[in-house]
Write a protein that holds these residues in place. Structure first.
Motif, PDB file in Angstrom:
ATOM      1  N   ILE A 154       0.735  -1.061   0.001  1.00 10.41           N
ATOM      2  CA  ILE A 154      -0.020   0.061  -0.050  1.00 10.41           C
ATOM      3  C   ILE A 154       1.109   1.196  -0.018  1.00 10.41           C
ATOM      4  CG2 ILE A 154      -1.735   1.307   1.188  1.00 10.41           C
ATOM      5  CD1 ILE A 154      -2.545  -1.500  -0.056  1.00 10.41           C
ATOM      6  N   ALA A 155       2.046   1.253   0.707  1.00 11.58           N
ATOM      7  CA  ALA A 155       2.910   2.296   0.940  1.00 11.58           C
ATOM      8  C   ALA A 155       3.288   2.728  -0.781  1.00 11.58           C
ATOM      9  CB  ALA A 155       3.895   2.368   1.677  1.00 11.58           C
ATOM     10  N   THR A 156       3.584   1.438  -1.291  1.00  6.82           N
ATOM     11  CA  THR A 156       4.401   1.783  -2.700  1.00  6.82           C
ATOM     12  C   THR A 156       3.027   1.998  -3.547  1.00  6.82           C
ATOM     13  OG1 THR A 156       5.678  -0.051  -2.483  1.00  6.82           O
ATOM     14  CG2 THR A 156       5.180   0.312  -4.768  1.00  6.82           C
ATOM     15  N   LYS A 157       1.727   1.686  -3.460  1.00  5.01           N
ATOM     16  CA  LYS A 157       1.022   2.323  -4.429  1.00  5.01           C
ATOM     17  C   LYS A 157       0.518   3.811  -3.979  1.00  5.01           C
ATOM     18  CE  LYS A 157      -2.579   0.951  -7.269  1.00  5.01           C
ATOM     19  NZ  LYS A 157      -2.342   0.584  -8.737  1.00  5.01           N
ATOM     20  N   ALA A 158       0.591   4.149  -2.797  1.00  4.90           N
ATOM     21  CA  ALA A 158       0.499   5.504  -2.520  1.00  4.90           C
ATOM     22  C   ALA A 158       1.643   6.436  -3.044  1.00  4.90           C
ATOM     23  CB  ALA A 158       0.353   5.580  -1.023  1.00  4.90           C
ATOM     24  N   SER A 159       2.636   5.877  -2.987  1.00  2.00           N
ATOM     25  CA  SER A 159       3.578   6.772  -3.667  1.00  2.00           C
ATOM     26  C   SER A 159       3.657   7.010  -5.082  1.00  2.00           C
ATOM     27  CB  SER A 159       5.175   5.840  -3.437  1.00  2.00           C
ATOM     28  OG  SER A 159       5.928   6.686  -4.288  1.00  2.00           O
ATOM     29  N   ARG A 160       3.217   6.129  -5.796  1.00  2.00           N
ATOM     30  CA  ARG A 160       2.817   6.229  -7.199  1.00  2.00           C
ATOM     31  C   ARG A 160       1.763   7.105  -7.372  1.00  2.00           C
ATOM     32  NH1 ARG A 160       4.946   2.360 -10.608  1.00  2.00           N
ATOM     33  NH2 ARG A 160       2.857   2.152 -11.774  1.00  2.00           N
ATOM     34  N   VAL A 161       0.615   6.835  -6.592  1.00  2.00           N
ATOM     35  CA  VAL A 161      -0.447   7.880  -6.614  1.00  2.00           C
ATOM     36  C   VAL A 161       0.005   9.547  -6.458  1.00  2.00           C
ATOM     37  CG1 VAL A 161      -2.662   8.701  -5.620  1.00  2.00           C
ATOM     38  CG2 VAL A 161      -2.140   6.248  -6.084  1.00  2.00           C
TER      39      VAL A 161
END
Length: 514
Positions: A154-161
């Protein structure tokens, strides 16, 4: 029956059954107190189908440490194990093992080091290293993976968003679509990875942040059903929250009803000395509606009001919205940069569920075991070369060029210090034909990545604040080459082995094949 924080479901038995059967085997063989080393790492970055991550963000460690520090064997857990019988009707677990487990079923002799939360991490690099008695280090495998894989995802997805949205304010809206209690871990991970706020009230307060939110369509529907209409719903909301007024404008018709009614209410607020905060768009062509909303708000003198976008947002959708605004706003007489600057993103389902990649392939593997005071490297061979372990005690380094760009992560044996080398030989972890020598004087700096995390049953390093972890993340992202940060077909970041570790690995492979 309530399961939240129940001793059975969240205590020492919060592990897979086979961890316990292995622990008993180690006990019977006299191996249970033998010190062992396990490493946690992930094999590949998330692949979302149409796009792929080039790196991940470390998250989850603090809550894992809290669980490890607090958890203890209780009598109920021991009794459940004692009552468990096999096909023959005989107990699975013997009394002598259970007596030992009741006395020693904790993580007080486990130590852990690894990469701090918020940092950029890469495949096959040990993110955590666990050392301690074999039986308890083995039992830790499942809860550790459970605490780490999801937050990193989730942290990775949030970084991309966050990056796709031009670094504008992002609010995590996913609690309603999260998997049960994962809403809390997911919200925290999203805040580390890039979200500025979350709508999850409890976790916001726990982390020292104000929760954020607007209102739902149901509020407007309730007023409409009672014959009072959308405008009265907006007025009521503004009356209760005059200095925090964000109105959801798409319950009836965004352009013909919602925005005109919102402007009327904003004018009334302004006349009373209040400043409206914004509107929210939750359906339709969000880029087009943002342009039209911007025109209408500007004309009414509300050029500083935010436009909150929600509804199935993710990194690709945000990239498309921004691209569309840049193309369509100028012909409409709207400054695209000014419009983009006033946007706020409410990102829900596709963030909290990591749409496109539902699980991180993080693993926990035995890499060394202690014998007569010496650490013996442990090797796992695989028919898939990439799954053959990098054995033994290791140091983990990050190499930067003179421009302060991270160019490689390097694994060395535990007795190597790359900062003392004049030349560093880097080997591909699998392909023996690929290697290179780096002149150490050509590097800007060499950083050792692992820090102490957990020792003697307690948290060694104080948990960093969300703001501190965000600063760490932003710095690490700046150090990455732009190709690694690319959303589609990112460059592969180099993870290498030193010559000494490479030769150790090859020697062990040859010995195992004999």
């Amino acid at each position: 029956m309530a399961f939240v924080q129940d001793g059975l479901t969240h205590g020492i038995l919060y592990t897979d059954f086979y961890q316990l059967t292995m622990a008993q085997l180690y006990f019977k063989m006299g191996m249970h107190e033998t010190n062992a080393q396990f490493e946690y790492f992930f094999r590949t970055c998330p692949d979302y189908g149409a796009h792929k991550a080039g790196y991940c963000i470390m998250a989850g460690t603090s809550w894992l440490q809290e669980w490890m520090s607090d958890v203890k064997v209780d009598k109920q857990s021991i009794q459940k194990l004692r009552d468990h019988t096999g096909k023959s009707g005989k107990p699975i677990f013997s009394d002598d093992f259970l007596d030992w487990f009741e006395e020693n079923g904790n993580f007080n002799r486990i130590t852990m080091e690894g990469i701090a939360e918020g940092r950029v991490i890469h495949p096959n690099v040990p993110a955590l290293v666990v050392r301690g008695p074999l039986a308890m280090a083995q039992i830790l495998e499942s809860p550790l993976l459970n605490h780490m894989n999801y937050p990193i995802l989730i942290a990775t997805k949030a970084s991309r968003v966050k990056r796709a949205g031009a670094d504008k304010m992002t609010i995590e809206f996913g609690m309603r679509r999260a998997q049960s209690e994962a809403a809390n871990a997911g919200a925290r991970a999203a805040l580390i990875g890039g979200a500025d706020f979350t709508s999850n009230t409890g976790i916001s307060y726990k982390l020292g942040l104000p929760p954020k939110g607007t209102h739902a369509h149901s509020m407007v529907q309730a007023f409409m059903s009672l014959g009072r209409g959308e405008l009265e719903a907006f007025r009521a909301y503004a009356d209760v929250y005059p200095d925090n007024c964000i109105l959801l404008v798409d319950t009836i018709n965004t352009l013909e009803s919602g925005i005109p009614n919102a402007i009327k209410v904003f004018e009334e607020l302004r006349s009373k000395g209040h400043t409206p905060v914004g509107i929210r768009l939750d359906s339709g062509d969000l880029a087009y509606l943002s342009i039209q909303a911007s025109m209408m708000l500007d004309k009414a003198g509300f050029g500083d009001v935010s436009i909150v976008l929600s509804n199935k947002l993710d990194e690709l959708v945000l990239m498309q919205i921004i691209k569309q605004i840049k193309e369509e706003a100028p012909p409409a007489g709207v400054d695209p940069d000014k419009l983009i600057n006033r946007l706020v993103y409410g990102v829900g389902t596709r963030l909290i569920t990591s749409r496109g990649e539902g699980a991180l392939d993080g693993v926990y593997k035995l890499t060394a075991i202690e014998q007569e005071g010496k650490w013996i490297p442990a090797l796992k061979l695989s028919e898939t070369p990439g799954k053959t372990l990098n054995p033994g005690k290791k140091n983990v380094w990050r190499l930067y060029d003179k421009n302060n760009k991270a160019i490689a992560d390097c694994l060395s044996t535990g007795d190597e210090d790359l900062r003392t080398y004049s030349s560093i030989h880097l080997h591909h972890p699998v392909d023996y034909t690929r290697s290179r020598a780096l002149d150490a004087t050509s590097l800007g700096r060499i950083e050792q990545l692992h820090v102490p995390l957990f020792k003697n049953g307690g948290i060694r390093e104080k948990e960093a604040s969300i703001d501190q972890m965000r600063k760490i993340r932003r710095a690490d992202e700046e150090y990455l080459d732009s190709g690694v940060k690319r959303f589609i077909n990112p460059h592969i970041y180099h993870v290498s082995l030193t010559r000494k570790l490479w030769e150790l690995k090859q020697d062990l492979i040859e010995q195992a094949k004999k």
